[in-house]
Design a protein around this motif. Sequence first.
Motif, PDB file in Angstrom:
ATOM      1  N   VAL A 175      -6.051  98.188 -30.439  1.00 47.91           N
ATOM      2  CA  VAL A 175      -4.927  97.293 -30.719  1.00 47.91           C
ATOM      3  C   VAL A 175      -4.724  97.066 -32.216  1.00 47.91           C
ATOM      4  N   PRO A 176      -3.458  97.155 -32.667  1.00 48.11           N
ATOM      5  CA  PRO A 176      -3.125  96.761 -34.032  1.00 48.11           C
ATOM      6  C   PRO A 176      -3.060  95.234 -34.143  1.00 48.11           C
ATOM      7  N   LEU A 177      -2.983  94.747 -35.372  1.00 49.95           N
ATOM      8  CA  LEU A 177      -2.879  93.314 -35.644  1.00 49.95           C
ATOM      9  C   LEU A 177      -1.449  92.991 -36.077  1.00 49.95           C
ATOM     10  N   TYR A 178      -0.909  91.914 -35.493  1.00 48.78           N
ATOM     11  CA  TYR A 178       0.459  91.498 -35.780  1.00 48.78           C
ATOM     12  C   TYR A 178       0.483  90.054 -36.261  1.00 48.78           C
ATOM     13  N   GLU A 179       1.549  89.753 -37.006  1.00 48.84           N
ATOM     14  CA  GLU A 179       1.739  88.404 -37.521  1.00 48.84           C
ATOM     15  C   GLU A 179       3.176  87.967 -37.277  1.00 48.84           C
ATOM     16  N   GLY A 180       3.341  86.689 -36.998  1.00 51.78           N
ATOM     17  CA  GLY A 180       4.661  86.071 -36.936  1.00 51.78           C
ATOM     18  C   GLY A 180       4.682  84.869 -37.859  1.00 51.78           C
ATOM     19  N   ASP A 181       5.705  84.762 -38.682  1.00 55.66           N
ATOM     20  CA  ASP A 181       5.826  83.697 -39.676  1.00 55.66           C
ATOM     21  C   ASP A 181       6.782  82.643 -39.134  1.00 55.66           C
ATOM     22  N   ILE A 182       6.261  81.469 -38.795  1.00 56.78           N
ATOM     23  CA  ILE A 182       7.064  80.433 -38.152  1.00 56.78           C
ATOM     24  C   ILE A 182       8.155  79.918 -39.079  1.00 56.78           C
ATOM     25  N   ALA A 183       7.877  79.874 -40.403  1.00 58.45           N
ATOM     26  CA  ALA A 183       8.883  79.385 -41.348  1.00 58.45           C
ATOM     27  C   ALA A 183      10.059  80.354 -41.452  1.00 58.45           C
ATOM     28  N   ARG A 184       9.770  81.638 -41.406  1.00 57.47           N
ATOM     29  CA  ARG A 184      10.803  82.655 -41.555  1.00 57.47           C
ATOM     30  C   ARG A 184      11.568  82.903 -40.267  1.00 57.47           C
ATOM     31  N   PHE A 185      10.889  82.776 -39.120  1.00 52.98           N
ATOM     32  CA  PHE A 185      11.524  83.216 -37.875  1.00 52.98           C
ATOM     33  C   PHE A 185      11.616  82.122 -36.819  1.00 52.98           C
ATOM     34  N   GLY A 186      11.054  80.946 -37.086  1.00 55.30           N
ATOM     35  CA  GLY A 186      11.048  79.892 -36.079  1.00 55.30           C
ATOM     36  C   GLY A 186      12.436  79.482 -35.628  1.00 55.30           C
ATOM     37  N   ALA A 187      13.375  79.350 -36.571  1.00 55.18           N
ATOM     38  CA  ALA A 187      14.740  78.953 -36.217  1.00 55.18           C
ATOM     39  C   ALA A 187      15.410  80.024 -35.361  1.00 55.18           C
ATOM     40  N   THR A 188      15.127  81.300 -35.639  1.00 55.15           N
ATOM     41  CA  THR A 188      15.684  82.381 -34.843  1.00 55.15           C
ATOM     42  C   THR A 188      15.128  82.352 -33.428  1.00 55.15           C
ATOM     43  N   THR A 189      13.837  82.038 -33.319  1.00 54.86           N
ATOM     44  CA  THR A 189      13.228  81.923 -31.998  1.00 54.86           C
ATOM     45  C   THR A 189      13.960  80.893 -31.147  1.00 54.86           C
ATOM     46  N   VAL A 190      14.225  79.728 -31.721  1.00 54.40           N
ATOM     47  CA  VAL A 190      14.891  78.665 -30.962  1.00 54.40           C
ATOM     48  C   VAL A 190      16.352  79.006 -30.701  1.00 54.40           C
ATOM     49  N   GLU A 191      16.985  79.711 -31.630  1.00 50.68           N
ATOM     50  CA  GLU A 191      18.376  80.125 -31.405  1.00 50.68           C
ATOM     51  C   GLU A 191      18.464  81.075 -30.220  1.00 50.68           C
ATOM     52  N   ARG A 192      17.519  82.009 -30.140  1.00 51.75           N
ATOM     53  CA  ARG A 192      17.533  82.972 -29.044  1.00 51.75           C
ATOM     54  C   ARG A 192      16.995  82.374 -27.746  1.00 51.75           C
ATOM     55  N   PHE A 193      16.046  81.455 -27.874  1.00 48.88           N
ATOM     56  CA  PHE A 193      15.405  80.855 -26.710  1.00 48.88           C
ATOM     57  C   PHE A 193      15.430  79.331 -26.864  1.00 48.88           C
ATOM     58  N   PRO A 194      16.586  78.698 -26.646  1.00 49.00           N
ATOM     59  CA  PRO A 194      16.693  77.247 -26.866  1.00 49.00           C
ATOM     60  C   PRO A 194      15.719  76.429 -26.023  1.00 49.00           C
TER      61      PRO A 194
END
Length: 258
Positions: free
Chosen positions: A201-220
């Motif tokens: 398995v590779p290692l992945y990262e998600g940046d909540i500051a950069r993408f958190g608003a997009t997450t909620v926009e796509r998944f309210p």
Amino acid sequence: MNAASEHAVVGRVTKTASARGAMLKRFLAYLDRIEYRRVSGGEALEDIARLRYKSYLQNSLVMQNESKQIIDTYDGDENAYIFGVYLDEALVATIRLHHASRDFPRSPAMDMYSDILLPRLQSGDSYIDPSKLAVDPDIVSGSIMIPTVTMRLAYVACKYLQVPYYITMLRDDHEVFYKRMFGFYRIAEARDYKGAVNCSVPLYEGDIARFGATTVERFPFFQFTEAEGRMLFSRPGIGMDAPLSVLPSAKYLIGEAA
């Protein structure tokens, strides 16, 4: 843009908005049937261990064993949260979330990629490491609803605990799902996983500051109240028990907009 092309663009946008509204209503109706339960041991953890085994065996990630359970040393970590996800009171999914920090650095990803992650924690970073995601293959075949409402817990953890990153190990065939949901991107190439599953398995990262608003926009329906966050992730005081079950609270924030 002429009138015909303008009409076509408006039609596509309207159709997209309509489709998103329909999807939101379906998920909100689904969440009405969902309960989250935090588990620390006993029969509830055994049930989760059996669900892990059933799911991973179905996906050829483990070999058969006599106990028909998957429990590892990470389950007892002080910085681990283990959840069962219940649909109509039946266990259908589970996930474990580690809150890794300078004071509590242990997590599955840390043990595999300590050369990358430990310096970050020592400098003051922290992250949520989702692992042991398992869904009942008899119930959720072909559906993204259960994995999505289960991974909602990782978003709530980051926001409520004020953690800036998700960091986790992912199979290549899951990359698209997590990239769309959390903006995950690869930060290290694959290494052989040393745990109970058979994969590299590779290692992945998600940046909540950069993408958190997009997450909620796509998944309210990822939205949550302070009360839900507290019941899910606050540690109970001495002599107190964690809530038996926690109901998703998104519908109270979305309201009539859904």
